[in-house]
Design an enzyme around this catalytic site. Structure first.
Site, short mmCIF file in Angstrom:
data_model
loop_
_atom_site.label_atom_id
_atom_site.label_comp_id
_atom_site.label_asym_id
_atom_site.label_seq_id
_atom_site.Cartn_x
_atom_site.Cartn_y
_atom_site.Cartn_z
N MET A 162 9.86 54.19 -13.39
CA MET A 162 10.53 55.26 -13.74
C MET A 162 10.43 56.16 -14.64
SD MET A 162 14.25 54.43 -11.52
CE MET A 162 15.10 53.48 -13.01
N LEU A 193 8.05 55.05 -20.57
CA LEU A 193 7.25 53.92 -20.70
C LEU A 193 7.40 53.11 -21.94
CD1 LEU A 193 4.17 55.26 -18.69
CD2 LEU A 193 6.32 54.00 -17.71
N GLY A 218 6.28 46.75 -21.85
CA GLY A 218 6.56 45.96 -20.57
C GLY A 218 5.89 46.55 -19.39
N HIS A 219 5.98 47.94 -19.25
CA HIS A 219 5.11 48.76 -18.11
C HIS A 219 3.70 48.72 -18.41
CE1 HIS A 219 9.13 51.21 -18.51
NE2 HIS A 219 8.77 51.04 -16.90
N LYS A 274 11.24 40.89 -15.42
CA LYS A 274 12.32 41.44 -15.90
C LYS A 274 13.72 41.73 -14.73
CE LYS A 274 14.95 44.37 -18.63
NZ LYS A 274 15.13 45.30 -17.73
N SER A 287 13.02 47.54 -22.24
CA SER A 287 13.61 48.39 -21.25
C SER A 287 13.78 49.80 -21.65
CB SER A 287 15.10 47.55 -20.92
OG SER A 287 15.83 48.82 -20.25
N ARG A 291 16.04 51.45 -21.28
CA ARG A 291 17.56 51.82 -21.45
C ARG A 291 17.91 51.50 -23.01
NH1 ARG A 291 18.42 50.73 -15.93
NH2 ARG A 291 19.51 52.28 -14.93
P1 AMP Z 1 11.18 50.62 -14.49
O1 AMP Z 1 10.49 51.90 -15.03
O2 AMP Z 1 12.42 50.09 -15.20
O3 AMP Z 1 11.56 50.89 -12.95
O4 AMP Z 1 10.13 49.43 -14.36
C1 AMP Z 1 9.09 49.42 -13.48
C2 AMP Z 1 8.49 48.25 -13.51
O5 AMP Z 1 8.15 47.46 -14.95
C3 AMP Z 1 9.36 47.05 -12.65
O6 AMP Z 1 8.61 46.33 -12.17
C4 AMP Z 1 9.93 46.54 -13.68
O7 AMP Z 1 10.40 45.00 -13.78
C5 AMP Z 1 8.87 46.46 -14.96
N1 AMP Z 1 9.34 46.23 -16.28
C6 AMP Z 1 10.37 46.88 -16.93
N2 AMP Z 1 10.61 46.10 -18.23
C7 AMP Z 1 9.77 45.14 -18.23
C8 AMP Z 1 9.53 44.26 -19.24
N3 AMP Z 1 10.18 44.24 -20.50
N4 AMP Z 1 8.45 43.31 -19.07
C9 AMP Z 1 7.75 43.25 -17.91
N5 AMP Z 1 8.01 44.08 -16.91
C10 AMP Z 1 9.01 45.05 -17.17
#
Ligand code: AMP
Length: 280
Positions: free
Chosen positions: A30, A33, A36-37, A149, A185, A187
């Site tokens: 989403m 970035l 983690g991403h 996560k 995150s 957020r």
């Molecule tokens: P999001 O943009 O929050 O939807 O996350 C996209 C992907 O990145 C999802 O598969 C999340 O689980 C992964 N993700 C988000 N934060 C982390 C993190 N701290 N460590 C590993 N993967 C993450």
């Protein structure tokens, strides 16, 4: 790096590369970035011939309008990062492109969506299933990468692939943390300075709870964790659950078979954070 805005354009580019026998690795995000991403994207790049990343803030998975409105959006910075990570294809559809009409599909996720996040965020996982199923149909990757996560989401995506009978390997990737332990995150940047300072308590509590395993029953660990949030003025514990990592059923005794994972959700002001830790 090529950036596509429509499902048709990205699909026809990828159909051509698939026909050449190239392996497609896909990371749905989403945006906003962070490292983690990046860890998922780097891994997908190493394990495949073509690296595809999507950026789409999916409205159907937000159960609070304010959360959707406040969700961080940083397209220019994201594209710079994706270029540095040697991404081949970026897919950034508009809302209208993904949902030309209302998506009324409901997914039977076998009850995996009725616990933890599902209890506090009604309809969230159905929205996740709607967008991920559309993204999978469009990109048709060989492998798709998701972070541990969002542990419940990872289990549900595996279920979705099984339900839809898709030939996609789902790769779960470890949680990347800030130096003080807070799980990265998008957020986190919405936290006030005081909330950010308090937030590492979440992971510290998870680690301490894991150590309690030798001395206490699962129910006792749960109530110990509740106690750790009672005198924290900035934080409110939504749930702490110790569950089986395949069916997400609550663990009643340590002797039950299967791996056990403790999942937590905490509110800090307007921001809601989740984290988890394996207990074995
Ligand atoms: P999001 O943009 O929050 O939807 O996350 C996209 C992907 O990145 C999802 O598969 C999340 O689980 C992964 N993700 C988000 N934060 C982390 C993190 N701290 N460590 C590993 N993967 C993450």
């Amino acid at each position: 790096m090529i950036v596509y805005r429509t499902r048709q354009d990205v699909a026809s580019h990828l159909d051509a590369t698939r026909d050449l026998g190239k392996r497609i690795g896909f990371v749905p995000t989403m945006g906003a970035l962070h490292q983690g991403h990046a860890s998922l994207i780097e891994r997908a790049g190493k394990e495949n011939d073509i690296l595809v990343v999507s950026i789409f803030v999916n409205p159907t998975q937000f159960n609070e309008p304010a959360d959707l409105e406040n969700y961080p959006r940083k397209m220019d910075e994201d594209l710079t990062m994706l270029r540095d990570l040697e991404t081949d294809v970026v897919f950034t559809p508009s809302e209208k492109e993904m949902y030309p009409e209302e998506d009324r599909r409901t997914f039977d996720l076998g009850g995996l969506d009725n616990v933890m996040e599902g209890t506090f965020r009604k309809g969230h996982f159905n929205g996740v299933a709607q967008v991920v199923s559309k993204l999978f149909e469009t990109v048709r990757p060989h492998r798709a990468y998701f972070g541990q996560k969002d542990f419940q989401q990872l289990v549900i995506i595996r279920k979705l692939v099984e339900l839809m009978n898709l030939d996609i390997s789902i790769v779960g990737c470890p949680i990347i943390r800030e130096p003080d332990g807070l799980a990265m995150s998008s957020r986190n940047e919405l936290l006030t300075r005081a909330e950010r300072k308090a937030a590492p308590h979440i992971y510290q509590t998870l680690k301490a709870a894991k150590e309690q395993k030798a001395m206490r029953s699962p129910a006792e660990v749960k109530s110990w964790v509740s106690g750790q949030f009672e005198d924290r003025s900035l934080m409110e514990l939504e749930y702490f659950e110790i569950v089986n990592d395949t069916d997400l059923r609550p663990v009643r005794s340590w002797t039950e078979p299967g791996r056990k994972v403790a999942c937590i959700a905490v509110r800090l002001g307007k921001v809601r954070l989740i984290d988890n830790i394996f207990f074995d």
